[in-house]
Design a protein around this motif. Structure first.
Motif, PDB file in Angstrom:
ATOM      1  N   ILE A  46      49.397 -27.729  80.786  1.00 42.43           N
ATOM      2  CA  ILE A  46      49.103 -26.341  81.101  1.00 42.43           C
ATOM      3  C   ILE A  46      47.658 -26.260  81.562  1.00 42.43           C
ATOM      4  CG2 ILE A  46      48.879 -24.000  80.180  1.00 42.43           C
ATOM      5  CD1 ILE A  46      51.150 -24.734  78.230  1.00 42.43           C
ATOM      6  N   LEU A  47      47.474 -25.635  82.711  1.00 43.62           N
ATOM      7  CA  LEU A  47      46.131 -25.429  83.234  1.00 43.62           C
ATOM      8  C   LEU A  47      45.699 -23.997  82.953  1.00 43.62           C
ATOM      9  CD1 LEU A  47      46.418 -27.148  86.738  1.00 43.62           C
ATOM     10  CD2 LEU A  47      45.687 -28.153  84.563  1.00 43.62           C
ATOM     11  N   LYS A  48      44.482 -23.840  82.490  1.00 40.33           N
ATOM     12  CA  LYS A  48      43.870 -22.526  82.310  1.00 40.33           C
ATOM     13  C   LYS A  48      42.953 -22.327  83.512  1.00 40.33           C
ATOM     14  CE  LYS A  48      41.060 -19.854  79.058  1.00 40.33           C
ATOM     15  NZ  LYS A  48      40.326 -19.925  77.770  1.00 40.33           N
ATOM     16  N   ILE A  49      43.200 -21.249  84.243  1.00 40.33           N
ATOM     17  CA  ILE A  49      42.553 -21.088  85.534  1.00 40.33           C
ATOM     18  C   ILE A  49      41.882 -19.717  85.639  1.00 40.33           C
ATOM     19  CG2 ILE A  49      42.986 -21.084  88.030  1.00 40.33           C
ATOM     20  CD1 ILE A  49      45.443 -22.863  87.344  1.00 40.33           C
ATOM     21  N   CYS A  50      40.696 -19.686  86.254  1.00 33.72           N
ATOM     22  CA  CYS A  50      39.955 -18.441  86.477  1.00 33.72           C
ATOM     23  C   CYS A  50      40.441 -17.749  87.745  1.00 33.72           C
ATOM     24  CB  CYS A  50      38.474 -18.735  86.679  1.00 33.72           C
ATOM     25  SG  CYS A  50      37.642 -19.319  85.219  1.00 33.72           S
TER      26      CYS A  50
END
Length: 179
Positions: A46-50
């Motif tokens: 899972i990528l946490k992205i701005c």
């Protein structure tokens, strides 16, 4: 600025195709669970992205269009504009009709559809469509980002085995008939 999540079963990537979907952490876990349940393989990540959306650039739909295909999105956009802008509603109906014809004729409709939708949304300044997700993390807000995008990843999370098993179990339960 907001943080959204993207679940995947492949190596880390920071460039996302046009019309990629992002949402809550739980929605990302649920998406991974669904893909594994459906037989896909890979390492869950899972990528946490701005994201920072410009004011007025996010179109808010009242419902999930139910399919990650351009025909379904064109239909949702047609319905969205039906009572507020007949001209725009007609544009999306024409796209929907063209894509159905292409699909029935066994012609390419996916990439053509995404291009047509992008060309229709771009002049409106729409860079994302948000909707209440009806599948992953039901009721949470998800975002479909229109242009291809390169995003800043601020975190990589490997979901726990328990989270994945719970997500797969949820998919299985939702597929069971209710009597």
């Amino acid at each position: 600025m907001m943080h959204l999540y993207h679940g995947m079963l492949e190596a880390k990537k920071l460039r996302f195709a046009a019309f990629s979907h992002f949402g809550t952490y739980k929605a990302a876990v649920d998406r991974i669970g669904r893909r594994l349940f459906d037989g896909h393989t890979g390492d869950p990540l899972i990528l946490k992205i701005c994201f920072r959306f410009k004011p007025g650039s996010v179109l808010h739909l009242s419902g999930d269009w139910g399919s990650n295909q351009p025909i379904a999105m064109a239909n949702a956009l047609k319905k969205h504009f039906e009572h507020i802008d007949q001209t725009r509603s007609q544009i999306f109906e024409e796209i929907r009709s063209d894509l159905i014809d292409r699909k029935l004729a066994s012609q390419e409709f996916m990439s053509v559809g995404w291009l047509q939708l992008s060309n229709a949304l771009g002049p409106l300044g729409i860079t994302a469509v948000t909707y209440p997700n009806a599948v992953e993390d039901r009721g949470s807000s998800s975002y479909c980002v229109i242009p291809e995008t390169r995003r800043i990843c601020v975190g990589q999370i490997i979901p726990s085995d328990q989270e994945i098993e719970d997500a797969k179990k949820l998919v299985s339960e939702r597929l069971q008939p209710v009597f």
